[in-house]
Scaffold this active site. Sequence first.
Site, PDB file in Angstrom:
ATOM      1  N   GLY A  12       2.404  -7.819  12.724  1.00 54.87           N
ATOM      2  CA  GLY A  12       3.564  -7.970  12.202  1.00 54.87           C
ATOM      3  C   GLY A  12       3.502  -9.560  11.366  1.00 54.87           C
ATOM      4  N   ASN A  14       2.177 -10.635   8.718  1.00 57.53           N
ATOM      5  CA  ASN A  14       2.856 -10.503   7.186  1.00 57.53           C
ATOM      6  C   ASN A  14       4.395  -9.959   6.811  1.00 57.53           C
ATOM      7  OD1 ASN A  14       0.549 -11.029   5.265  1.00 57.53           O
ATOM      8  ND2 ASN A  14      -0.386  -9.854   6.867  1.00 57.53           N
ATOM      9  N   LEU A  85      -1.898   1.435   8.225  1.00 58.49           N
ATOM     10  CA  LEU A  85      -3.602   1.843   7.856  1.00 58.49           C
ATOM     11  C   LEU A  85      -3.736   3.386   7.757  1.00 58.49           C
ATOM     12  CD1 LEU A  85      -5.023  -0.169  11.128  1.00 58.49           C
ATOM     13  CD2 LEU A  85      -4.693  -0.779   8.671  1.00 58.49           C
ATOM     14  N   LEU A  87      -2.989   6.812   5.167  1.00 65.34           N
ATOM     15  CA  LEU A  87      -2.996   7.191   3.620  1.00 65.34           C
ATOM     16  C   LEU A  87      -1.407   7.466   3.507  1.00 65.34           C
ATOM     17  CD1 LEU A  87      -5.736   9.652   2.381  1.00 65.34           C
ATOM     18  CD2 LEU A  87      -5.340   7.388   1.587  1.00 65.34           C
ATOM     19  N   ASN A 102       0.069  -2.891  -1.207  1.00 66.73           N
ATOM     20  CA  ASN A 102      -0.730  -3.166  -0.325  1.00 66.73           C
ATOM     21  C   ASN A 102      -1.501  -4.601  -0.086  1.00 66.73           C
ATOM     22  OD1 ASN A 102      -2.202  -2.387   2.509  1.00 66.73           O
ATOM     23  ND2 ASN A 102      -3.742  -1.806   1.447  1.00 66.73           N
ATOM     24  N   HIS A 104      -5.081  -6.003   1.435  1.00 66.14           N
ATOM     25  CA  HIS A 104      -6.221  -5.760   2.140  1.00 66.14           C
ATOM     26  C   HIS A 104      -7.050  -7.094   2.393  1.00 66.14           C
ATOM     27  CE1 HIS A 104      -9.564  -3.107   3.123  1.00 66.14           C
ATOM     28  NE2 HIS A 104     -10.362  -4.102   2.900  1.00 66.14           N
ATOM     29  N   ASP A 145      -7.399   1.931  -0.630  1.00 68.66           N
ATOM     30  CA  ASP A 145      -8.011   0.779  -1.346  1.00 68.66           C
ATOM     31  C   ASP A 145      -8.510   0.701  -2.621  1.00 68.66           C
ATOM     32  OD1 ASP A 145      -7.513  -0.461   1.233  1.00 68.66           O
ATOM     33  OD2 ASP A 145      -9.469  -0.126   2.022  1.00 68.66           O
ATOM     34  N   GLU A 176       0.008 -17.603   2.433  1.00 67.73           N
ATOM     35  CA  GLU A 176       0.253 -18.336   1.177  1.00 67.73           C
ATOM     36  C   GLU A 176       0.628 -17.062  -0.092  1.00 67.73           C
ATOM     37  OE1 GLU A 176      -2.909 -20.676  -0.130  1.00 67.73           O
ATOM     38  OE2 GLU A 176      -2.345 -21.517  -1.888  1.00 67.73           O
TER      39      GLU A 176
HETATM   40  C1  GAR Z   1      -3.787  -8.009   7.706  1.00 69.23           C
HETATM   41  O1  GAR Z   1      -4.780  -8.884   7.781  1.00 69.23           O
HETATM   42  C2  GAR Z   1      -3.892  -6.856   6.534  1.00 69.23           C
HETATM   43  O2  GAR Z   1      -4.663  -7.743   5.526  1.00 69.23           O
HETATM   44  C3  GAR Z   1      -4.752  -5.977   7.288  1.00 69.23           C
HETATM   45  O3  GAR Z   1      -3.977  -5.830   8.292  1.00 69.23           O
HETATM   46  C4  GAR Z   1      -3.609  -7.137   8.965  1.00 69.23           C
HETATM   47  C5  GAR Z   1      -2.350  -6.712   9.559  1.00 69.23           C
HETATM   48  O4  GAR Z   1      -1.747  -8.183  10.174  1.00 69.23           O
HETATM   49  N1  GAR Z   1      -4.716  -4.858   6.217  1.00 69.23           N
HETATM   50  C6  GAR Z   1      -5.618  -3.694   6.380  1.00 69.23           C
HETATM   51  O5  GAR Z   1      -6.668  -3.948   6.970  1.00 69.23           O
HETATM   52  C7  GAR Z   1      -5.185  -2.616   5.503  1.00 69.23           C
HETATM   53  N2  GAR Z   1      -6.623  -1.935   5.119  1.00 69.23           N
HETATM   54  P1  GAR Z   1      -0.237  -8.266  10.405  1.00 69.23           P
HETATM   55  O6  GAR Z   1       0.323  -6.944  11.068  1.00 69.23           O
HETATM   56  O7  GAR Z   1      -0.192  -9.406  11.482  1.00 69.23           O
HETATM   57  O8  GAR Z   1       0.431  -8.635   9.079  1.00 69.23           O
END
Ligand code: GAR
Length: 190
Positions: A12, A14, A85, A87, A102, A104, A145, A176
């Site tokens: 979490g 992000n 993760l 669809l 999204n 990635h 994706d 960032e």
């Molecule tokens: C992030 O790095 C995001 O880019 C990736 O999961 C992580 C979640 O981190 N997403 C994918 O791989 C989507 N295919 P978070 O829960 O700490 O935000």
Amino acid sequence: MTRLAILGSGNGTNAQQITEYFAGRGDVEVCCIVYNVKDAYIAERARKLGVEARYFGRKDFYETGAALAYLREKGADWVILAGFLWLVPPAMLEAFPGRIINIHPALLPAYGGKGMYGHHVHEAVVANHERESGITIHLVDQDYDRGTTLFQARCEVAPDDTPDSLAAKIHLLEKEHFPRVIDQTIHSGR
Ligand code: GAR
């Protein structure tokens, strides 16, 4: 007020960064955090941030429509996938046309598709001795994706990088850019 619903499943970071970025802005707010992995730390972060969080399982997304009903009930205008993760179900795509974003952790189309998420991506990038990686922020469609790219940022992969050290670089890029690109996108008149 423009309302963002965040969908996640993991740590979490992000979700937290996006919520903090828009806190106190007055024109955009995170209206809820939805997660699909029980006990995911994202729920604890939501609690600390004071954002309502709710768990929905596979049936709620793909059979009963309970997850979509909740997003409607919360008045969401945009859906932000931050470590989500699965669809996105067709009914949710229809309910938010061009309004699901999204992130990635690689330079799509490289290292995308089913099974390519989170740490798996960084392991593959390092194993293939890539010299650069990065992030892709894109609109979501019915494939993994594949949707229109909104933004990419790059970072170097050093010869001594490990999946963990690369993940740290990627997280910095996410911090960032992701909130800022969301901000720009929702104000671009889409
Ligand atoms: C992030 O790095 C995001 O880019 C990736 O999961 C992580 C979640 O981190 N997403 C994918 O791989 C989507 N295919 P978070 O829960 O700490 O935000």
